[in-house]
Write a protein that holds these residues in place. Structure first.
Motif, PDB file in Angstrom:
ATOM      1  N   ILE A  16      -4.712  -3.267  -3.909  1.00  0.00           N
ATOM      2  CA  ILE A  16      -4.318  -1.875  -4.081  1.00  0.00           C
ATOM      3  C   ILE A  16      -4.430  -1.477  -5.554  1.00  0.00           C
ATOM      4  N   ALA A  17      -4.068  -2.384  -6.453  1.00  0.00           N
ATOM      5  CA  ALA A  17      -4.154  -2.102  -7.881  1.00  0.00           C
ATOM      6  C   ALA A  17      -5.594  -1.847  -8.305  1.00  0.00           C
ATOM      7  N   VAL A  49       5.082  -0.547 -11.976  1.00  0.00           N
ATOM      8  CA  VAL A  49       5.442  -0.650 -10.565  1.00  0.00           C
ATOM      9  C   VAL A  49       4.693  -1.792  -9.898  1.00  0.00           C
ATOM     10  N   MET A  50       3.438  -1.998 -10.282  1.00  0.00           N
ATOM     11  CA  MET A  50       2.640  -3.076  -9.693  1.00  0.00           C
ATOM     12  C   MET A  50       3.331  -4.428  -9.859  1.00  0.00           C
ATOM     13  N   ILE A  51       3.822  -4.693 -11.062  1.00  0.00           N
ATOM     14  CA  ILE A  51       4.505  -5.961 -11.314  1.00  0.00           C
ATOM     15  C   ILE A  51       5.767  -6.061 -10.463  1.00  0.00           C
ATOM     16  N   SER A  78       1.049 -11.561   0.004  1.00  0.00           N
ATOM     17  CA  SER A  78       1.471 -10.260  -0.515  1.00  0.00           C
ATOM     18  C   SER A  78       0.929 -10.020  -1.915  1.00  0.00           C
ATOM     19  N   LEU A  79       0.743 -11.103  -2.701  1.00  0.00           N
ATOM     20  CA  LEU A  79       0.172 -10.968  -4.042  1.00  0.00           C
ATOM     21  C   LEU A  79      -1.242 -10.414  -3.956  1.00  0.00           C
ATOM     22  N   MET A 125       0.831  -1.202   0.000  1.00  0.00           N
ATOM     23  CA  MET A 125       0.000   0.000   0.000  1.00  0.00           C
ATOM     24  C   MET A 125       0.865   1.251   0.000  1.00  0.00           C
ATOM     25  N   PHE A 126       1.965   1.199   0.743  1.00  0.00           N
ATOM     26  CA  PHE A 126       2.858   2.356   0.802  1.00  0.00           C
ATOM     27  C   PHE A 126       3.642   2.526  -0.498  1.00  0.00           C
ATOM     28  N   PHE A 127       4.301   1.448  -0.933  1.00  0.00           N
ATOM     29  CA  PHE A 127       5.193   1.581  -2.087  1.00  0.00           C
ATOM     30  C   PHE A 127       4.446   1.709  -3.401  1.00  0.00           C
TER      31      PHE A 127
END
Length: 264
Positions: A128-129, A64-66, A121-122, A38-40
Protein backbone atom coordinates in the motif's frame (compact mmCIF):
# COMPACT_ATOMS: atom_id res chain seq x y z
CA UNK A 1 17.21 -41.14 25.82
CA UNK A 2 16.44 -37.67 24.56
CA UNK A 3 17.18 -35.00 27.14
CA UNK A 4 14.44 -32.78 28.46
CA UNK A 5 16.00 -29.75 26.78
CA UNK A 6 16.22 -31.44 23.37
CA UNK A 7 12.64 -32.69 23.71
CA UNK A 8 11.38 -29.20 24.50
CA UNK A 9 13.30 -27.72 21.56
CA UNK A 10 11.82 -30.30 19.20
CA UNK A 11 8.34 -29.63 20.56
CA UNK A 12 8.80 -25.87 20.31
CA UNK A 13 9.92 -26.18 16.67
CA UNK A 14 7.02 -28.47 15.78
CA UNK A 15 4.43 -26.16 17.37
CA UNK A 16 5.88 -23.09 15.63
CA UNK A 17 5.97 -24.91 12.26
CA UNK A 18 2.35 -25.98 12.75
CA UNK A 19 1.28 -22.34 13.08
CA UNK A 20 3.17 -21.32 9.95
CA UNK A 21 1.65 -24.19 7.92
CA UNK A 22 -1.81 -23.20 9.07
CA UNK A 23 -1.23 -19.78 7.54
CA UNK A 24 -0.37 -21.21 4.12
CA UNK A 25 -3.47 -23.39 4.28
CA UNK A 26 -5.63 -20.30 4.90
CA UNK A 27 -5.13 -17.88 1.98
CA UNK A 28 -8.12 -15.91 3.21
CA UNK A 29 -6.16 -14.93 6.32
CA UNK A 30 -3.27 -13.70 4.17
CA UNK A 31 -5.63 -11.62 2.05
CA UNK A 32 -7.27 -10.17 5.18
CA UNK A 33 -3.85 -9.20 6.54
CA UNK A 34 -3.23 -7.24 3.35
CA UNK A 35 -6.68 -5.63 3.12
CA UNK A 36 -6.77 -4.35 6.70
CA UNK A 37 -3.89 -1.84 6.24
CA UNK A 38 -5.44 -0.78 2.94
CA UNK A 39 -8.31 0.78 4.85
CA UNK A 40 -6.41 2.40 7.71
CA UNK A 41 -3.34 3.51 5.79
CA UNK A 42 -4.95 4.16 2.45
CA UNK A 43 -8.28 5.68 3.48
CA UNK A 44 -7.95 6.94 7.05
CA UNK A 45 -4.27 7.85 6.77
CA UNK A 46 -4.84 9.54 3.43
CA UNK A 47 -7.77 11.55 4.78
CA UNK A 48 -5.86 12.69 7.87
CA UNK A 49 -2.84 13.58 5.76
CA UNK A 50 -4.90 15.77 3.44
CA UNK A 51 -6.52 17.62 6.34
CA UNK A 52 -3.69 17.96 8.85
CA UNK A 53 -0.49 16.58 7.35
CA UNK A 54 0.81 19.87 5.96
CA UNK A 55 1.25 21.34 9.46
CA UNK A 56 3.21 18.42 10.91
CA UNK A 57 6.69 19.24 9.71
CA UNK A 58 7.19 15.64 8.51
CA UNK A 59 5.61 13.18 6.11
CA UNK A 60 2.42 12.20 7.92
CA UNK A 61 1.66 9.17 5.72
CA UNK A 62 5.12 7.83 6.51
CA UNK A 63 4.36 8.36 10.19
CA UNK A 64 1.11 6.36 9.85
CA UNK A 65 2.78 3.65 7.77
CA UNK A 66 5.16 2.80 10.60
CA UNK A 67 2.32 2.78 13.11
CA UNK A 68 0.27 0.42 10.96
CA UNK A 69 3.18 -2.02 10.60
CA UNK A 70 3.52 -2.20 14.36
CA UNK A 71 -0.20 -2.38 15.04
CA UNK A 72 -0.88 -5.14 12.51
CA UNK A 73 1.86 -7.31 13.95
CA UNK A 74 0.82 -6.56 17.52
CA UNK A 75 -2.83 -7.38 16.85
CA UNK A 76 -1.95 -10.40 14.72
CA UNK A 77 0.15 -12.02 17.42
CA UNK A 78 -2.30 -11.10 20.18
CA UNK A 79 -5.22 -12.62 18.25
CA UNK A 80 -3.13 -15.64 17.33
CA UNK A 81 -2.50 -16.47 20.96
CA UNK A 82 -6.17 -16.19 21.88
CA UNK A 83 -6.86 -19.03 19.43
CA UNK A 84 -5.39 -21.36 22.09
CA UNK A 85 -8.75 -21.15 23.87
CA UNK A 86 -10.72 -22.23 20.79
CA UNK A 87 -8.22 -25.00 20.01
CA UNK A 88 -8.50 -26.27 23.55
CA UNK A 89 -12.30 -26.28 23.45
CA UNK A 90 -12.24 -28.28 20.20
CA UNK A 91 -9.65 -30.68 21.70
CA UNK A 92 -7.15 -29.83 18.97
CA UNK A 93 -4.34 -29.45 21.50
CA UNK A 94 -5.29 -32.21 23.93
CA UNK A 95 -2.21 -34.27 23.01
CA UNK A 96 0.07 -31.34 23.80
CA UNK A 97 -1.34 -30.75 27.26
CA UNK A 98 -1.08 -34.38 28.30
CA UNK A 99 2.46 -34.77 26.93
CA UNK A 100 5.54 -34.32 29.16
CA UNK A 101 6.24 -30.87 27.69
CA UNK A 102 6.50 -27.68 29.70
CA UNK A 103 3.54 -25.33 29.33
CA UNK A 104 6.08 -22.55 28.78
CA UNK A 105 7.42 -24.51 25.79
CA UNK A 106 3.95 -24.93 24.30
CA UNK A 107 3.12 -21.26 24.65
CA UNK A 108 6.53 -20.08 23.44
CA UNK A 109 6.25 -22.30 20.37
CA UNK A 110 2.82 -20.86 19.67
CA UNK A 111 4.21 -17.34 20.11
CA UNK A 112 7.04 -17.92 17.63
CA UNK A 113 4.77 -19.50 15.02
CA UNK A 114 2.17 -16.77 15.36
CA UNK A 115 4.89 -14.14 15.04
CA UNK A 116 6.06 -15.55 11.71
CA UNK A 117 2.47 -15.79 10.53
CA UNK A 118 1.94 -12.09 11.25
CA UNK A 119 4.70 -11.09 8.82
CA UNK A 120 2.12 -11.14 6.02
CA UNK A 121 0.72 -7.87 7.35
CA UNK A 122 4.14 -6.23 6.85
CA UNK A 123 4.00 -7.06 3.15
CA UNK A 124 0.49 -5.65 2.91
CA UNK A 125 1.49 -2.31 4.44
CA UNK A 126 4.56 -1.98 2.19
CA UNK A 127 2.50 -2.70 -0.94
CA UNK A 128 0.00 0.00 0.00
CA UNK A 129 2.89 2.36 0.79
CA UNK A 130 4.37 1.81 -2.67
CA UNK A 131 1.01 2.41 -4.33
CA UNK A 132 0.58 5.65 -2.35
CA UNK A 133 4.19 6.73 -3.09
CA UNK A 134 5.11 6.91 0.58
CA UNK A 135 8.89 7.33 0.70
CA UNK A 136 11.13 4.89 2.54
CA UNK A 137 14.63 3.59 1.98
CA UNK A 138 16.08 0.12 2.21
CA UNK A 139 18.15 1.17 5.23
CA UNK A 140 15.04 2.41 7.04
CA UNK A 141 13.17 -0.84 6.41
CA UNK A 142 16.23 -2.85 7.45
CA UNK A 143 16.47 -1.02 10.78
CA UNK A 144 12.74 -1.51 11.27
CA UNK A 145 13.00 -5.27 10.67
CA UNK A 146 15.63 -5.51 13.41
CA UNK A 147 13.01 -4.62 16.03
CA UNK A 148 10.13 -6.62 14.51
CA UNK A 149 10.73 -9.56 16.92
CA UNK A 150 10.01 -7.17 19.79
CA UNK A 151 6.60 -6.26 18.31
CA UNK A 152 5.70 -9.91 17.90
CA UNK A 153 6.89 -11.15 21.28
CA UNK A 154 5.22 -8.35 23.25
CA UNK A 155 1.99 -8.77 21.26
CA UNK A 156 2.00 -12.53 21.78
CA UNK A 157 2.74 -12.19 25.50
CA UNK A 158 -0.14 -9.71 25.74
CA UNK A 159 -2.39 -12.36 24.19
CA UNK A 160 -1.15 -14.96 26.69
CA UNK A 161 -1.89 -12.58 29.54
CA UNK A 162 -5.39 -12.00 28.21
CA UNK A 163 -6.29 -15.69 27.83
CA UNK A 164 -4.90 -16.35 31.29
CA UNK A 165 -8.01 -14.66 32.65
CA UNK A 166 -10.54 -15.31 29.86
CA UNK A 167 -11.64 -18.92 29.36
CA UNK A 168 -14.50 -18.52 26.88
CA UNK A 169 -13.38 -18.84 23.24
CA UNK A 170 -15.99 -16.41 21.90
CA UNK A 171 -15.13 -13.79 24.51
CA UNK A 172 -11.42 -14.31 23.84
CA UNK A 173 -11.81 -13.80 20.10
CA UNK A 174 -13.89 -10.65 20.46
CA UNK A 175 -11.91 -9.41 23.45
CA UNK A 176 -8.63 -9.48 21.51
CA UNK A 177 -10.09 -6.97 19.07
CA UNK A 178 -11.52 -4.81 21.84
CA UNK A 179 -8.23 -4.55 23.74
CA UNK A 180 -6.20 -3.82 20.62
CA UNK A 181 -8.33 -1.30 18.70
CA UNK A 182 -8.40 1.42 21.41
CA UNK A 183 -4.61 1.27 21.55
CA UNK A 184 -4.42 2.07 17.85
CA UNK A 185 -6.08 5.44 18.48
CA UNK A 186 -4.58 6.24 21.90
CA UNK A 187 -1.00 4.97 21.54
CA UNK A 188 0.12 7.21 18.70
CA UNK A 189 -0.24 4.66 15.92
CA UNK A 190 -2.08 6.94 13.52
CA UNK A 191 -2.59 10.11 15.57
CA UNK A 192 0.35 11.93 17.22
CA UNK A 193 0.23 11.97 21.03
CA UNK A 194 3.09 14.41 21.66
CA UNK A 195 0.75 16.98 23.21
CA UNK A 196 -1.69 14.59 24.92
CA UNK A 197 -2.60 15.44 28.51
CA UNK A 198 -4.88 14.21 31.28
CA UNK A 199 -6.56 10.81 30.99
CA UNK A 200 -5.54 10.45 27.34
CA UNK A 201 -1.85 10.83 28.24
CA UNK A 202 -2.24 8.45 31.19
CA UNK A 203 -3.83 5.74 29.05
CA UNK A 204 -1.10 6.12 26.44
CA UNK A 205 1.59 5.62 29.08
CA UNK A 206 0.17 2.29 30.28
CA UNK A 207 -0.34 0.82 26.80
CA UNK A 208 2.41 -1.43 25.41
CA UNK A 209 1.62 -0.31 21.87
CA UNK A 210 2.81 3.21 22.75
CA UNK A 211 6.34 2.01 23.38
CA UNK A 212 6.32 -0.46 20.49
CA UNK A 213 5.33 2.27 18.05
CA UNK A 214 7.87 4.69 19.47
CA UNK A 215 10.61 2.06 19.24
CA UNK A 216 9.71 1.41 15.60
CA UNK A 217 9.80 5.09 14.72
CA UNK A 218 13.08 5.49 16.56
CA UNK A 219 14.60 2.73 14.40
CA UNK A 220 13.05 4.04 11.18
CA UNK A 221 13.99 7.72 11.65
CA UNK A 222 17.36 7.07 13.34
CA UNK A 223 19.79 9.83 12.36
CA UNK A 224 17.17 11.66 10.31
CA UNK A 225 16.21 15.35 10.51
CA UNK A 226 12.71 14.72 11.93
CA UNK A 227 13.77 12.18 14.58
CA UNK A 228 13.11 14.53 17.51
CA UNK A 229 9.71 15.51 16.11
CA UNK A 230 8.28 12.00 15.96
CA UNK A 231 10.13 9.97 18.64
CA UNK A 232 9.03 10.34 22.26
CA UNK A 233 11.60 8.28 24.18
CA UNK A 234 15.07 6.87 23.72
CA UNK A 235 15.33 3.32 22.30
CA UNK A 236 16.87 2.12 25.57
CA UNK A 237 13.91 3.42 27.58
CA UNK A 238 11.42 1.78 25.19
CA UNK A 239 13.26 -1.55 25.25
CA UNK A 240 13.39 -1.51 29.05
CA UNK A 241 9.67 -0.80 29.42
CA UNK A 242 8.80 -3.43 26.81
CA UNK A 243 11.00 -6.02 28.53
CA UNK A 244 9.03 -5.46 31.74
CA UNK A 245 5.73 -5.74 29.86
CA UNK A 246 6.89 -8.98 28.23
CA UNK A 247 8.06 -10.61 31.46
CA UNK A 248 4.89 -9.70 33.35
CA UNK A 249 2.51 -10.68 30.53
CA UNK A 250 4.29 -13.95 29.69
CA UNK A 251 4.88 -15.12 33.26
CA UNK A 252 1.51 -14.20 34.76
CA UNK A 253 -0.41 -15.24 31.64
CA UNK A 254 1.26 -18.64 31.42
CA UNK A 255 0.75 -19.34 35.13
CA UNK A 256 -2.93 -18.41 34.97
CA UNK A 257 -3.52 -20.31 31.71
CA UNK A 258 -1.80 -23.42 33.09
CA UNK A 259 -3.83 -23.16 36.28
CA UNK A 260 -7.06 -22.99 34.30
CA UNK A 261 -6.01 -26.10 32.36
CA UNK A 262 -5.37 -28.03 35.57
CA UNK A 263 -8.81 -27.08 36.89
CA UNK A 264 -10.66 -28.37 33.84
Amino acid sequence: MMSTFARDINALTAIAAREIMRLFKSPGAIIADMIFPMFFLGIMGGSLSQNMGDNMGYNFLQFVMIGMIVFNMFMGTTSGMTSLIAERDMNLTQELYVSPISRYTIILGKMIGTSFASLGSLLGVLIIALVMHIPFSGAQIFRLTLVIPVFCLVGASFGVFFIGFIQDSKVASMGALLICMPQMFLAGTIIPITNSTGIIAFLAKIMPLTYLTDLARGAFYWGGPVYNKVVLHSPLFNITVLAVFFLVFFTVGTIMFTKSEQNR
